[in-house]
Every structure is written in C-alpha cells, then in structure tokens.
Design a protein around this motif. Structure first.
Motif, PDB file in Angstrom:
ATOM      1  N   ALA A   1       0.849  -1.200   0.000  1.00 21.30           N
ATOM      2  CA  ALA A   1       0.000   0.000   0.000  1.00 21.30           C
ATOM      3  C   ALA A   1       0.878   1.241   0.000  1.00 21.30           C
ATOM      4  CB  ALA A   1      -0.900  -0.009   1.236  1.00 21.30           C
ATOM      5  N   SER A   2       0.757   2.045  -1.046  1.00 23.13           N
ATOM      6  CA  SER A   2       1.568   3.264  -1.141  1.00 23.13           C
ATOM      7  C   SER A   2       0.948   4.368  -0.293  1.00 23.13           C
ATOM      8  CB  SER A   2       1.656   3.734  -2.593  1.00 23.13           C
ATOM      9  OG  SER A   2       2.159   5.056  -2.611  1.00 23.13           O
ATOM     10  N   ILE A   3       1.699   4.806   0.709  1.00 25.86           N
ATOM     11  CA  ILE A   3       1.175   5.829   1.622  1.00 25.86           C
ATOM     12  C   ILE A   3       1.057   7.194   0.947  1.00 25.86           C
ATOM     13  CG2 ILE A   3       1.930   4.647   3.716  1.00 25.86           C
ATOM     14  CD1 ILE A   3       4.244   6.782   3.826  1.00 25.86           C
TER      15      ILE A   3
ATOM     16  N   ASN B   1       5.011   7.017 -15.555  1.00 25.87           N
ATOM     17  CA  ASN B   1       6.232   7.793 -15.335  1.00 25.87           C
ATOM     18  C   ASN B   1       6.188   8.280 -13.896  1.00 25.87           C
ATOM     19  OD1 ASN B   1       7.634   7.910 -18.014  1.00 25.87           O
ATOM     20  ND2 ASN B   1       5.567   8.531 -18.599  1.00 25.87           N
ATOM     21  N   PRO B   2       7.231   7.985 -13.111  1.00 26.48           N
ATOM     22  CA  PRO B   2       7.140   8.232 -11.676  1.00 26.48           C
ATOM     23  C   PRO B   2       7.013   9.718 -11.343  1.00 26.48           C
ATOM     24  CG  PRO B   2       9.385   7.650 -12.282  1.00 26.48           C
ATOM     25  CD  PRO B   2       8.540   7.432 -13.498  1.00 26.48           C
ATOM     26  N   GLY B   3       6.364   9.989 -10.217  1.00 31.48           N
ATOM     27  CA  GLY B   3       6.242  11.369  -9.754  1.00 31.48           C
ATOM     28  C   GLY B   3       4.903  11.671  -9.111  1.00 31.48           C
ATOM     29  N   PHE B   4       3.873  10.953  -9.519  1.00 32.23           N
ATOM     30  CA  PHE B   4       2.537  11.283  -9.021  1.00 32.23           C
ATOM     31  C   PHE B   4       1.706  10.013  -8.877  1.00 32.23           C
ATOM     32  CE2 PHE B   4       4.213  14.763 -11.489  1.00 32.23           C
ATOM     33  CZ  PHE B   4       4.060  15.840 -10.639  1.00 32.23           C
ATOM     34  N   ALA B   5       0.854  10.023  -7.862  1.00 33.57           N
ATOM     35  CA  ALA B   5      -0.175   8.993  -7.765  1.00 33.57           C
ATOM     36  C   ALA B   5      -1.306   9.374  -8.722  1.00 33.57           C
ATOM     37  CB  ALA B   5      -0.687   8.908  -6.327  1.00 33.57           C
ATOM     38  N   GLY B   6      -2.175   8.416  -8.995  1.00 31.67           N
ATOM     39  CA  GLY B   6      -3.391   8.713  -9.748  1.00 31.67           C
ATOM     40  C   GLY B   6      -3.227   8.788 -11.248  1.00 31.67           C
ATOM     41  N   GLN B   7      -2.121   8.281 -11.789  1.00 30.75           N
ATOM     42  CA  GLN B   7      -1.947   8.285 -13.248  1.00 30.75           C
ATOM     43  C   GLN B   7      -2.463   6.968 -13.843  1.00 30.75           C
ATOM     44  OE1 GLN B   7       1.951  10.165 -14.596  1.00 30.75           O
ATOM     45  NE2 GLN B   7       2.563   9.367 -12.592  1.00 30.75           N
TER      46      GLN B   7
ATOM     47  N   LEU C   1       4.088  -1.853   3.273  1.00 31.52           N
ATOM     48  CA  LEU C   1       3.782  -0.428   3.072  1.00 31.52           C
ATOM     49  C   LEU C   1       4.836   0.141   2.135  1.00 31.52           C
ATOM     50  CD1 LEU C   1       2.943   1.005   6.639  1.00 31.52           C
ATOM     51  CD2 LEU C   1       1.328   0.440   4.797  1.00 31.52           C
ATOM     52  N   HIS C   2       4.379   0.809   1.094  1.00 34.34           N
ATOM     53  CA  HIS C   2       5.265   1.353   0.056  1.00 34.34           C
ATOM     54  C   HIS C   2       5.467   2.843   0.337  1.00 34.34           C
ATOM     55  CE1 HIS C   2       6.814   1.257  -4.157  1.00 34.34           C
ATOM     56  NE2 HIS C   2       6.233   2.444  -4.288  1.00 34.34           N
ATOM     57  N   VAL C   3       6.722   3.239   0.472  1.00 38.32           N
ATOM     58  CA  VAL C   3       7.054   4.614   0.856  1.00 38.32           C
ATOM     59  C   VAL C   3       7.710   5.292  -0.350  1.00 38.32           C
ATOM     60  CG1 VAL C   3       8.304   6.037   2.517  1.00 38.32           C
ATOM     61  CG2 VAL C   3       7.381   3.817   3.240  1.00 38.32           C
ATOM     62  N   ASP C   4       6.977   6.192  -0.993  1.00 44.13           N
ATOM     63  CA  ASP C   4       7.431   6.857  -2.222  1.00 44.13           C
ATOM     64  C   ASP C   4       8.169   8.141  -1.883  1.00 44.13           C
ATOM     65  OD1 ASP C   4       6.478   5.302  -4.482  1.00 44.13           O
ATOM     66  OD2 ASP C   4       4.446   5.808  -3.824  1.00 44.13           O
ATOM     67  N   VAL C   5       9.485   8.103  -2.024  1.00 47.36           N
ATOM     68  CA  VAL C   5      10.312   9.260  -1.682  1.00 47.36           C
ATOM     69  C   VAL C   5      10.691   9.989  -2.970  1.00 47.36           C
ATOM     70  CG1 VAL C   5      12.455   9.992  -0.570  1.00 47.36           C
ATOM     71  CG2 VAL C   5      11.186   8.012   0.331  1.00 47.36           C
TER      72      VAL C   5
ATOM     73  N   VAL D   1      10.698   0.822   0.515  1.00 42.17           N
ATOM     74  CA  VAL D   1      11.040   2.216   0.219  1.00 42.17           C
ATOM     75  C   VAL D   1      11.421   2.370  -1.250  1.00 42.17           C
ATOM     76  CG1 VAL D   1      12.579   4.124   0.811  1.00 42.17           C
ATOM     77  CG2 VAL D   1      11.830   2.537   2.586  1.00 42.17           C
ATOM     78  N   HIS D   2      10.703   3.222  -1.947  1.00 40.26           N
ATOM     79  CA  HIS D   2      10.935   3.473  -3.373  1.00 40.26           C
ATOM     80  C   HIS D   2      11.565   4.854  -3.503  1.00 40.26           C
ATOM     81  CE1 HIS D   2       8.847   4.094  -7.573  1.00 40.26           C
ATOM     82  NE2 HIS D   2      10.164   4.060  -7.666  1.00 40.26           N
ATOM     83  N   LEU D   3      12.873   4.869  -3.759  1.00 34.49           N
ATOM     84  CA  LEU D   3      13.603   6.138  -3.812  1.00 34.49           C
ATOM     85  C   LEU D   3      13.594   6.698  -5.225  1.00 34.49           C
ATOM     86  CD1 LEU D   3      16.729   5.383  -1.551  1.00 34.49           C
ATOM     87  CD2 LEU D   3      14.583   6.551  -0.935  1.00 34.49           C
TER      88      LEU D   3
ATOM     89  N   ALA E   1      -0.202  -0.106  -4.868  1.00 35.60           N
ATOM     90  CA  ALA E   1      -1.329   0.770  -5.205  1.00 35.60           C
ATOM     91  C   ALA E   1      -1.479   1.852  -4.148  1.00 35.60           C
ATOM     92  CB  ALA E   1      -2.623  -0.034  -5.320  1.00 35.60           C
ATOM     93  N   ALA E   2      -1.706   3.064  -4.612  1.00 34.25           N
ATOM     94  CA  ALA E   2      -1.995   4.194  -3.729  1.00 34.25           C
ATOM     95  C   ALA E   2      -3.477   4.535  -3.850  1.00 34.25           C
ATOM     96  CB  ALA E   2      -1.130   5.403  -4.095  1.00 34.25           C
ATOM     97  N   SER E   3      -3.854   5.091  -5.004  1.00 32.74           N
ATOM     98  CA  SER E   3      -5.230   5.571  -5.175  1.00 32.74           C
ATOM     99  C   SER E   3      -6.249   4.460  -4.994  1.00 32.74           C
ATOM    100  CB  SER E   3      -5.401   6.182  -6.570  1.00 32.74           C
ATOM    101  OG  SER E   3      -4.400   7.136  -6.812  1.00 32.74           O
ATOM    102  N   ALA E   4      -5.987   3.299  -5.583  1.00 33.85           N
ATOM    103  CA  ALA E   4      -6.999   2.233  -5.560  1.00 33.85           C
ATOM    104  C   ALA E   4      -7.205   1.664  -4.156  1.00 33.85           C
ATOM    105  CB  ALA E   4      -6.618   1.125  -6.537  1.00 33.85           C
TER     106      ALA E   4
ATOM    107  N   VAL F   1       5.066  -4.216  -9.656  1.00 36.48           N
ATOM    108  CA  VAL F   1       4.529  -3.265 -10.631  1.00 36.48           C
ATOM    109  C   VAL F   1       3.908  -2.112  -9.861  1.00 36.48           C
ATOM    110  CG1 VAL F   1       2.375  -4.613 -10.887  1.00 36.48           C
ATOM    111  CG2 VAL F   1       3.011  -2.960 -12.645  1.00 36.48           C
ATOM    112  N   ASP F   2       4.130  -0.885 -10.375  1.00 31.63           N
ATOM    113  CA  ASP F   2       3.788   0.313  -9.600  1.00 31.63           C
ATOM    114  C   ASP F   2       3.302   1.416 -10.538  1.00 31.63           C
ATOM    115  OD1 ASP F   2       3.658   2.377  -7.749  1.00 31.63           O
ATOM    116  OD2 ASP F   2       5.829   2.535  -7.479  1.00 31.63           O
ATOM    117  N   GLY F   3       2.052   1.836 -10.309  1.00 29.62           N
ATOM    118  CA  GLY F   3       1.511   2.961 -11.063  1.00 29.62           C
ATOM    119  C   GLY F   3       0.237   2.584 -11.793  1.00 29.62           C
ATOM    120  N   GLY F   4      -0.874   3.160 -11.363  1.00 31.95           N
ATOM    121  CA  GLY F   4      -2.140   2.898 -12.042  1.00 31.95           C
ATOM    122  C   GLY F   4      -2.634   1.471 -11.857  1.00 31.95           C
ATOM    123  N   VAL F   5      -2.177   0.808 -10.802  1.00 30.87           N
ATOM    124  CA  VAL F   5      -2.598  -0.577 -10.563  1.00 30.87           C
ATOM    125  C   VAL F   5      -3.926  -0.549  -9.798  1.00 30.87           C
ATOM    126  CG1 VAL F   5      -1.985  -2.766  -9.464  1.00 30.87           C
ATOM    127  CG2 VAL F   5      -0.211  -1.394 -10.596  1.00 30.87           C
TER     128      VAL F   5
END
Ligand code: DX5
Ligand code: ZN
Length: 221
Positions: A5-7, A141-147, A30-34, A66-68, A197-200, A175-179
């Motif tokens: 779960a991406s915080i 493309n990394p940088g934002f949730a909700g893509q 827990l996925h920590v997007d730095v 942790v995703h740097l 997943a963050a948004s979902a 896999v990370d992004g829009g999942v």
C-alpha cells in the motif's frame, strides 16, 4: 501475490491510522514513495515520515518498502535503513554505479530492488539481475499517484518474468503505477508478484478494507 500500500495515497494528516487500516485489511507491505523534486517533478516526504511508521511496522510485522525516486540515492541509504526500511529500491536511471549501490543496500541489511522507468529497457540489468531481490517495473512515469497504467507494461513484466524463470526464480517482480483491481489479474498473470497501489487502496470507491478485498477477489477469480 503481495500487496504494497503506497502511503502517497493516504491522508498524511492521519498517516498512522490510514497505514494501520491498510495493514489490517491485509496489505503485506507499506510502500514509501520518496521524491526529491529533481529525479521526478514532485516532492513527497523522507526519513522523518518513515520514522513515524517504524513502530507500527515492527508491531505488525509489516515490511517497509522504500521506493527512492531521488538523485544520488547512495547519500541517503543508511538513513532509510536506520529508519526501518526492509527493502530499498533505487532507480537504474539515477545510479551510474548501480552495482555498488545495490551492494551498499545489502550491506545495510536491507533487500535490494531496482526500478525501471517505462522507457528503460530490462537489458540495463543484464549484469546485475542475479544480485537483486526485486525488480520494480514502473507502469507510469514516476512522480505522481493517480496516473493511468501504461499498457506496454504488461509485456515488460512478462519479459522480466521469463528472464527470472531462467536466471533467478526467487526474484520479486513489482509493478507500480495505475494498478487497480481491474488490471491486477492481468499484471499477476504476466508475472508480477508484488502489486503497489496508492489511489486504488486509499481513494477507491469503498473503505480501505473493501478496496483491498477487491484486489484479492480480482486475483483469485
Ligand atoms: C508513482 C509512485 C507510485 C504511486 C502509485 O511515482 O511510485 O508508487 O504512489 O500511485 P497510484 O497507485 O495512484 O498510481
Ligand atoms: Zn512507488
């Protein structure tokens, strides 16, 4: 299938409660997007936020993933390891000395992951794949949730999975992004075994528990 779960999608004003809800709903990690505002065009959070989750992670046996998304990650690896990271993923594009960086992560007692942006070929991991615990296939493309999920990711995951079957069967493929529950089954079928997943999870149509259950239902059907 593990769910991380991406915080980034949580209400940071009530982070511990939201993180706990995801864990209680069954998220294993827990996925920590730095993000540093240089490697990616956004700034998120860093070590102090990690520290605020450390006790919860220890109490519940949850891995902090942790995703740097930062330049010069080597400068900060020890701080994240000391703050309780179980797995640290760096971006191949940000690491000119990727072998050294991966060894450094392992020396700090963490599992080591490498992330690939959507346009980065898997071949850049040809000489290091067997040293890795995890490959993170970015599906945005990394940088934002909700893509939106980039459809070409599916074939890339399958490519990683074929290589892993031959060379490194224990490799975790994330896999990370829009999942979402709608594409979870497809990602798992392609070979992903860790979904981020963050948004979902935090902004889906139901409660966090219902949203997590929707992922489980999607991959078991
Ligand atoms: C994107 C981050 C992702 C992001 C996912 O740069 O690495 O982990 O939080 O967000 P969703 O699940 O909303 O696409
Ligand atoms: Zn991420």
């Amino acid at each position: 299938m593990l769910l991380s779960a991406s915080i980034l999608g949580a209400d940071l004003g009530d982070l511990r409660a939201h993180a706990r809800a995801a864990i209680e709903a069954g998220c294993e990690w827990l996925h920590v997007d730095v993000m540093d505002g240089h490697f990616v065009p956004n700034i998120s959070f860093g070590v102090p936020v990690m520290q605020s989750l450390r006790d919860l992670a220890e109490e519940t046996g949850t891995l902090l993933d942790v995703h740097l998304m930062i330049e010069e990650p080597d400068r900060y690896l020890r701080d994240f390891a000391d703050a309780g990271a179980g797995l640290i993923t760096v971006h191949a594009e940000a690491c000119p000395h990727l072998h050294r960086t991966v060894q450094h992560i392992k020396e700090l007692g963490c599992q080591a992951g490498v992330a690939l942006n959507p346009a980065t070929p898997l071949s850049c991991l040809d000489h290091i794949l067997s040293d890795l615990d995890l490959v993170l296939v970015m599906s945005v493309n990394p940088g934002f949730a909700g893509q939106a999920y980039i459809p070409a990711t599916k074939a890339k995951i399958a490519h990683v999975a074929r290589r892993a079957a031959r060379e490194h069967p224990e490799l975790l493929i994330q896999v990370d992004g829009g999942v979402t529950p709608s594409n979870a089954g497809m990602n798992v079928q392609a070979g992903a075994n860790v979904l981020v997943a963050a948004s979902a999870i935090f902004k889906g149509t139901g409660t966090v528990a219902e949203n997590v259950q929707a992922f489980r239902d999607a991959v078991s059907s």
